[in-house]
Design a protein around this motif. Sequence first.
Motif, PDB file in Angstrom:
ATOM      1  N   PHE A  71      -2.732  -6.822  -9.550  1.00  0.00           N
ATOM      2  CA  PHE A  71      -4.114  -6.514  -9.216  1.00  0.00           C
ATOM      3  C   PHE A  71      -4.105  -5.283  -8.310  1.00  0.00           C
ATOM      4  CE2 PHE A  71      -4.413 -11.253  -9.578  1.00  0.00           C
ATOM      5  CZ  PHE A  71      -5.311 -11.305 -10.631  1.00  0.00           C
ATOM      6  N   ASN A  72      -4.944  -4.315  -8.598  1.00  0.00           N
ATOM      7  CA  ASN A  72      -5.123  -3.155  -7.724  1.00  0.00           C
ATOM      8  C   ASN A  72      -6.465  -3.329  -7.043  1.00  0.00           C
ATOM      9  OD1 ASN A  72      -2.686  -1.675  -8.304  1.00  0.00           O
ATOM     10  ND2 ASN A  72      -3.529  -1.441 -10.343  1.00  0.00           N
ATOM     11  N   LEU A  73      -6.429  -3.494  -5.724  1.00  0.00           N
ATOM     12  CA  LEU A  73      -7.607  -3.883  -4.960  1.00  0.00           C
ATOM     13  C   LEU A  73      -7.899  -2.886  -3.849  1.00  0.00           C
ATOM     14  CD1 LEU A  73      -6.492  -7.567  -4.544  1.00  0.00           C
ATOM     15  CD2 LEU A  73      -8.100  -6.698  -6.230  1.00  0.00           C
ATOM     16  N   ASN A  74      -9.156  -2.754  -3.528  1.00  0.00           N
ATOM     17  CA  ASN A  74      -9.573  -1.879  -2.436  1.00  0.00           C
ATOM     18  C   ASN A  74     -10.033  -2.740  -1.269  1.00  0.00           C
ATOM     19  OD1 ASN A  74     -10.173   0.525  -1.118  1.00  0.00           O
ATOM     20  ND2 ASN A  74     -12.301   0.450  -1.778  1.00  0.00           N
ATOM     21  N   ALA A  75      -9.225  -2.748  -0.204  1.00  0.00           N
ATOM     22  CA  ALA A  75      -9.618  -3.494   1.005  1.00  0.00           C
ATOM     23  C   ALA A  75     -10.671  -2.691   1.753  1.00  0.00           C
ATOM     24  CB  ALA A  75      -8.396  -3.731   1.901  1.00  0.00           C
ATOM     25  N   GLN A  76     -11.777  -3.323   2.040  1.00  0.00           N
ATOM     26  CA  GLN A  76     -12.906  -2.645   2.684  1.00  0.00           C
ATOM     27  C   GLN A  76     -12.899  -2.858   4.181  1.00  0.00           C
ATOM     28  OE1 GLN A  76     -16.383  -4.136   0.697  1.00  0.00           O
ATOM     29  NE2 GLN A  76     -15.638  -3.481  -1.289  1.00  0.00           N
ATOM     30  N   GLU A 125      -3.325 -10.603   5.351  1.00  0.00           N
ATOM     31  CA  GLU A 125      -3.716  -9.746   6.478  1.00  0.00           C
ATOM     32  C   GLU A 125      -3.383  -8.304   6.093  1.00  0.00           C
ATOM     33  OE1 GLU A 125      -4.971  -8.631  10.299  1.00  0.00           O
ATOM     34  OE2 GLU A 125      -4.963 -10.692   9.585  1.00  0.00           O
ATOM     35  N   PHE A 126      -4.402  -7.431   6.094  1.00  0.00           N
ATOM     36  CA  PHE A 126      -4.217  -6.025   5.756  1.00  0.00           C
ATOM     37  C   PHE A 126      -4.591  -5.179   6.964  1.00  0.00           C
ATOM     38  CE2 PHE A 126      -5.441  -8.184   1.803  1.00  0.00           C
ATOM     39  CZ  PHE A 126      -4.213  -8.100   1.175  1.00  0.00           C
ATOM     40  N   SER A 127      -3.609  -4.451   7.472  1.00  0.00           N
ATOM     41  CA  SER A 127      -3.827  -3.674   8.698  1.00  0.00           C
ATOM     42  C   SER A 127      -4.661  -2.418   8.451  1.00  0.00           C
ATOM     43  CB  SER A 127      -2.485  -3.303   9.329  1.00  0.00           C
ATOM     44  OG  SER A 127      -1.702  -2.592   8.398  1.00  0.00           O
ATOM     45  N   MET A 128      -4.767  -1.988   7.189  1.00  0.00           N
ATOM     46  CA  MET A 128      -5.534  -0.771   6.866  1.00  0.00           C
ATOM     47  C   MET A 128      -6.477  -1.030   5.701  1.00  0.00           C
ATOM     48  SD  MET A 128      -2.688   2.278   7.031  1.00  0.00           S
ATOM     49  CE  MET A 128      -3.933   3.507   6.664  1.00  0.00           C
ATOM     50  N   ALA A 129      -7.627  -0.382   5.729  1.00  0.00           N
ATOM     51  CA  ALA A 129      -8.518  -0.377   4.572  1.00  0.00           C
ATOM     52  C   ALA A 129      -7.929   0.576   3.544  1.00  0.00           C
ATOM     53  CB  ALA A 129      -9.913   0.091   4.989  1.00  0.00           C
ATOM     54  N   GLY A 130      -8.247   0.369   2.284  1.00  0.00           N
ATOM     55  CA  GLY A 130      -7.782   1.257   1.231  1.00  0.00           C
ATOM     56  C   GLY A 130      -7.205   0.488   0.057  1.00  0.00           C
ATOM     57  N   GLN A 131      -6.481   1.205  -0.802  1.00  0.00           N
ATOM     58  CA  GLN A 131      -5.964   0.677  -2.064  1.00  0.00           C
ATOM     59  C   GLN A 131      -4.684  -0.134  -1.845  1.00  0.00           C
ATOM     60  OE1 GLN A 131      -7.742   1.279  -4.877  1.00  0.00           O
ATOM     61  NE2 GLN A 131      -6.418  -0.018  -6.096  1.00  0.00           N
ATOM     62  N   TRP A 132      -4.722  -1.413  -2.210  1.00  0.00           N
ATOM     63  CA  TRP A 132      -3.576  -2.305  -2.115  1.00  0.00           C
ATOM     64  C   TRP A 132      -3.222  -2.795  -3.508  1.00  0.00           C
ATOM     65  CZ3 TRP A 132      -0.764  -3.619   2.188  1.00  0.00           C
ATOM     66  CH2 TRP A 132      -1.272  -3.191   3.411  1.00  0.00           C
ATOM     67  N   MET A 152       0.869  -1.171   0.000  1.00  0.00           N
ATOM     68  CA  MET A 152       0.000   0.000   0.000  1.00  0.00           C
ATOM     69  C   MET A 152       0.904   1.219   0.000  1.00  0.00           C
ATOM     70  SD  MET A 152      -2.667   1.379   2.889  1.00  0.00           S
ATOM     71  CE  MET A 152      -4.286   0.945   2.282  1.00  0.00           C
ATOM     72  N   ARG A 153       0.657   2.129  -0.920  1.00  0.00           N
ATOM     73  CA  ARG A 153       1.429   3.381  -0.941  1.00  0.00           C
ATOM     74  C   ARG A 153       1.101   4.221   0.276  1.00  0.00           C
ATOM     75  NH1 ARG A 153       2.032   6.089  -6.787  1.00  0.00           N
ATOM     76  NH2 ARG A 153       3.531   4.569  -7.546  1.00  0.00           N
ATOM     77  N   MET A 154       2.140   4.789   0.863  1.00  0.00           N
ATOM     78  CA  MET A 154       1.980   5.646   2.036  1.00  0.00           C
ATOM     79  C   MET A 154       2.609   7.004   1.704  1.00  0.00           C
ATOM     80  SD  MET A 154       0.415   3.586   4.048  1.00  0.00           S
ATOM     81  CE  MET A 154       0.426   4.438   5.600  1.00  0.00           C
TER      82      MET A 154
END
Length: 135
Positions: A130-135, A109-116, A81-83
């Motif tokens: 794949f560009n995915l949005n974790a909800q 495991e994704f610690s933050m929602a957003g674009q991964w 995830m870009r920060m």
Amino acid sequence: MRQPFARTALLVAFSLLWLSCNRQTSALAQIQQQRSGDYVVSLLSDTGVVKQHSNKLTLEIRNAASNQLANVNNVQVQATMRMPGAGPMFGKLSSVRQVSPGRYDFDAEFSMAGQWSFLLTFDPNGRVQFNLNAQ
């Protein structure tokens, strides 16, 4: 008298095992799909979405011409995830496990929602992002 009971119990046990294995693969929903050379790669989950926190994900790799599941090697996945103003955050991923020809499971495991961004590589010469949005 005991032999028919033992056979029946064994048959029931194998039937339940077979049903549970097949239920897992048939209940998956596609999140995204992309082509890489001679292959079509699908990212699947039980819900069809990527969630913040724990995910059980499946990769399905098929031959683009025949649509048959393809047995590939060295399947690797990386999630970032870009920060802004900092280096990227990395998702925590388990090792990819081949569960059948062309089908690979892993935990994410994704610690933050957003674009991964998921980068998948495999041999021979496969690469998919794949560009995915974790909800």
